[in-house]
Enzyme design. Structure first.
Site, PDB file in Angstrom:
ATOM      1  N   ASP A  16       0.864  -1.181   0.000  1.00  0.00           N
ATOM      2  CA  ASP A  16       0.000   0.000   0.000  1.00  0.00           C
ATOM      3  C   ASP A  16       0.902   1.232   0.000  1.00  0.00           C
ATOM      4  OD1 ASP A  16      -1.703   2.204   0.873  1.00  0.00           O
ATOM      5  OD2 ASP A  16      -3.138   0.689   1.532  1.00  0.00           O
ATOM      6  N   ILE A  17       0.699   2.139  -0.941  1.00  0.00           N
ATOM      7  CA  ILE A  17       1.582   3.309  -1.043  1.00  0.00           C
ATOM      8  C   ILE A  17       1.283   4.378   0.004  1.00  0.00           C
ATOM      9  CG2 ILE A  17       2.114   2.953  -3.481  1.00  0.00           C
ATOM     10  CD1 ILE A  17       0.177   5.316  -4.073  1.00  0.00           C
ATOM     11  N   GLN A  53     -14.935   2.075   1.838  1.00  0.00           N
ATOM     12  CA  GLN A  53     -14.235   1.624   0.632  1.00  0.00           C
ATOM     13  C   GLN A  53     -14.029   2.820  -0.294  1.00  0.00           C
ATOM     14  OE1 GLN A  53     -16.349  -1.386  -1.645  1.00  0.00           O
ATOM     15  NE2 GLN A  53     -14.552  -1.878  -2.880  1.00  0.00           N
ATOM     16  N   HIS A  64     -10.721  -5.731  -2.320  1.00  0.00           N
ATOM     17  CA  HIS A  64      -9.358  -5.857  -1.809  1.00  0.00           C
ATOM     18  C   HIS A  64      -9.356  -6.074  -0.304  1.00  0.00           C
ATOM     19  CE1 HIS A  64     -10.297  -1.530  -1.620  1.00  0.00           C
ATOM     20  NE2 HIS A  64      -9.368  -1.398  -0.668  1.00  0.00           N
ATOM     21  N   HIS A  69      -6.918  -5.589   3.128  1.00  0.00           N
ATOM     22  CA  HIS A  69      -5.768  -4.941   3.747  1.00  0.00           C
ATOM     23  C   HIS A  69      -5.169  -5.914   4.758  1.00  0.00           C
ATOM     24  CE1 HIS A  69      -6.879  -0.719   2.574  1.00  0.00           C
ATOM     25  NE2 HIS A  69      -8.067  -1.286   2.495  1.00  0.00           N
TER      26      HIS A  69
END
Length: 146
Positions: free
Chosen positions: A40-41, A103, A109, A111
């Protein structure tokens, strides 16, 4: 009786779809025929990884059973690697369905965050150092592929 709002339609231009198409770069941790895992950026904690299916699905209700199973198996691999790399027993597994739940990218997705719920930072607040993400991705991938 309250009405349920209409579910968001899948957008082929969402950031995860662009990643799957090879249109934008990412720090890959793991990939197989049904899933992709990457850093995750804008992480909530060091080692925050996202796992996505290679199916066009907005949320869990859209996900085909074989892709749901594949996502969980990939999550298991990632979590085992995270525990070794980040020396954390606790891994938060979080999945949000719909904008009301928080979301923001409308491609299913999960996490995986090596942290305690009591230490968890806010999401999408600060961009991570790309070199550090690349190093973390390599460390995780090395354990998974060993």
């Amino acid at each position: 009786m309250s009405q349920v709002s209409q579910q968001t339609a899948y957008d082929d231009n969402n950031i995860f779809a662009k990643m799957l198409n090879g249109d934008i770069p990412y720090h890959k941790v793991y990939e197989d025929d049904k899933t992709l895992a990457f850093m995750d950026i804008m992480p909530q904690a060091e080692g925050h990884v996202l796992v996505i299916p290679k199916q066009k699905a907005v949320d869990l209700a859209d996900l085909e059973p074989e892709y749901a199973a594949a996502v969980l198996m990939t999550c298991k691999k990632i979590m085992q690697a995270q525990r070794q790399v980040f020396k954390r027993e606790g891994i938060i597994q979080m999945q949000l369905n719909g904008s009301e739940a928080g979301q923001t990218v409308f491609h299913y997705h999960v996490h995986l965050i090596p942290s305690s719920i009591h230490e968890l930072g806010k999401h999408a607040i600060k961009m991570a150092n790309q070199d550090e993400l690349a190093e973390q991705a390599q460390q995780l991938a090395a354990i998974i592929n060993a």
